[in-house]
Write a protein that holds these residues in place. Structure first.
Motif: not given
Length: 416
Positions: A155-175
């Protein structure tokens, strides 16, 4: 009993009685008089006036509108309500929550905050950590739930593809490094490469500007690679216990790619974790990949920036016990998600805006001056499989996965 012994005992008894009487006379009252008049001097009266007459000022005061505040109060009230005693009335859940939110919104010290909430600094030192505990215990399961099933990741990957055109993305990571006043006798234990003292906040965000994972508490002295490797997330990633979906075909495409997290240069390149191509001399195809990755990665940068600008405790060096700091940071992240879902005007500005006509980017909030960036490090030669996965994503973004405007951004030197 001899007469001498009897006289000695009577003298001792007289001395004890005298000391007790003197102690009663010298004993101070248990609270200052103005604190006993809390209903008169507390900011609760101001909040009631703002809610009725100036809703925008109320929103600025507690970082949420009055309806959202009442919703939050109703959720936390069972844990925050205390019993009245024969000595005095308990501080209400309303007073406890509003004082905590004001503390997070301003970063004021307990000494300073007591004059607006009419609660002593000694009481605030207990109330604020207790309220943060209540926020974590009550809201974490719903508002900061780490995905546990393959369906949740999809579900997270689907939203990334729909909104940001990046398929199979599970999350943006940073520290980020959260600045603190170091504990006494801690030496350089919390001293980081920016010459500040800090604890490290590692986080993952979804495509809706919400945290899905927060790991706080690693001391700032640890190198960035060491901090990442010590996180619970990376431990689960290495052991394969995240239930990440397997390699699959991209929707409406014959290209098969793994599911990945996206991050910046501080993170290692792995088959399940993508970062930009390094260096200034890149091919047009590599620059397009970096741009497409940055569109997804910038989400977590904006999330940190919004967090700092809403809860200005992060603009200070937090001068509390480290365990209390961990609670405060976790509670603020949960409140961010709560407000993101329940307060329509919580994120009105602060996110990156792309001009698809001329290829320019108007950057939103950033946390670079308050939550320090993790140090960009040279990770050395990447693994062959990880490089292959990145190249496959690059080929996809330059062919069937291209978007009409991406070539306009290839002239940018960096993607923030």
């Amino acid at each position: 009993m001899s007469e001498e012994r009897r006289r000695m005992l009577l003298s001792l008894a007289a001395v004890c009685i005298y000391d007790k009487e003197r102690e009663k006379k010298n004993r101070r009252c248990w609270a200052k008089k103005w604190l006993l008049q809390r209903p008169r001097y507390s900011h609760i009266n101001l909040m009631a006036e703002l809610a009725l007459q100036e809703p925008n000022d109320f929103r600025n005061y507690l970082r949420m509108d009055s309806c959202t505040y009442q919703q939050l109060l109703s959720l936390l009230e069972p844990m925050l309500t205390k019993q009245d005693t024969c000595m005095r009335k308990a501080i209400t859940a309303h007073e406890r929550l509003s004082a905590t939110l004001r503390f997070l919104a301003t970063g004021r010290s307990y000494e300073d905050l007591q004059y607006s909430v009419a609660i002593s600094k000694q009481s605030l030192s207990k109330i604020i950590p207790e309220t943060c505990d209540a926020i974590i215990a009550t809201l974490q399961e719903e508002y900061l739930k780490f995905p546990e099933t393959e369906e949740e990741w999809l579900e997270i990957a689907k939203t990334f593809e729909e909104r940001w055109q990046f398929p199979h993305c599970l999350g943006a990571t940073d520290g980020k490094h959260v600045k603190i006043v170091p504990p006494a006798n801690s030496g350089s234990y919390y001293f980081n490469y920016k010459k500040d003292f800090s604890v490290v906040l590692l986080a993952i965000a979804n495509a809706n500007y919400e945290f899905i994972m927060v790991d706080i508490g690693i001391n700032g002295r640890i190198s960035d690679g060491g901090a990442i490797n010590r996180s619970i997330f990376y431990e689960k990633l290495n052991t394969g216990s995240l239930n990440i979906p397997r390699v699959a075909r991209i929707m409406n495409s014959e290209t098969v790619l793994p599911y990945v997290f996206v991050g910046d240069d501080a993170f290692s390149l792995r088959p399940d974790s993508m970062k930009p191509y390094p260096g200034p001399y890149l091919s047009p195809q590599q620059r397009i990949f970096n741009y497409r990755l940055s569109r997804a990665r910038r989400i977590i940068e904006n999330v940190f920036g919004i967090l700092v600008n809403r809860f200005r405790i992060f603009k200070t060096s937090i001068n509390l016990d480290v365990k209390t700091i961990d609670k405060i940071v976790m509670a603020a992240c949960i409140l961010h998600n709560f407000l993101r879902r329940n307060c329509n005007q919580y994120i009105r500005v602060g996110v990156d805006i792309e001009n698809l006509e001329d290829g320019s980017i108007s950057t939103g909030y950033r946390a670079n001056n308050e939550l320090l960036d993790l140090q960009i490090t040279n990770q050395g030669q990447s693994q062959t499989m990880a490089r292959y996965v990145r190249d496959q994503y690059m080929q996809y973004f330059n062919n069937e996965g291209s978007v009409l405007w991406q070539n306009r951004f290839t002239n940018l030197n960096t993607f923030t």
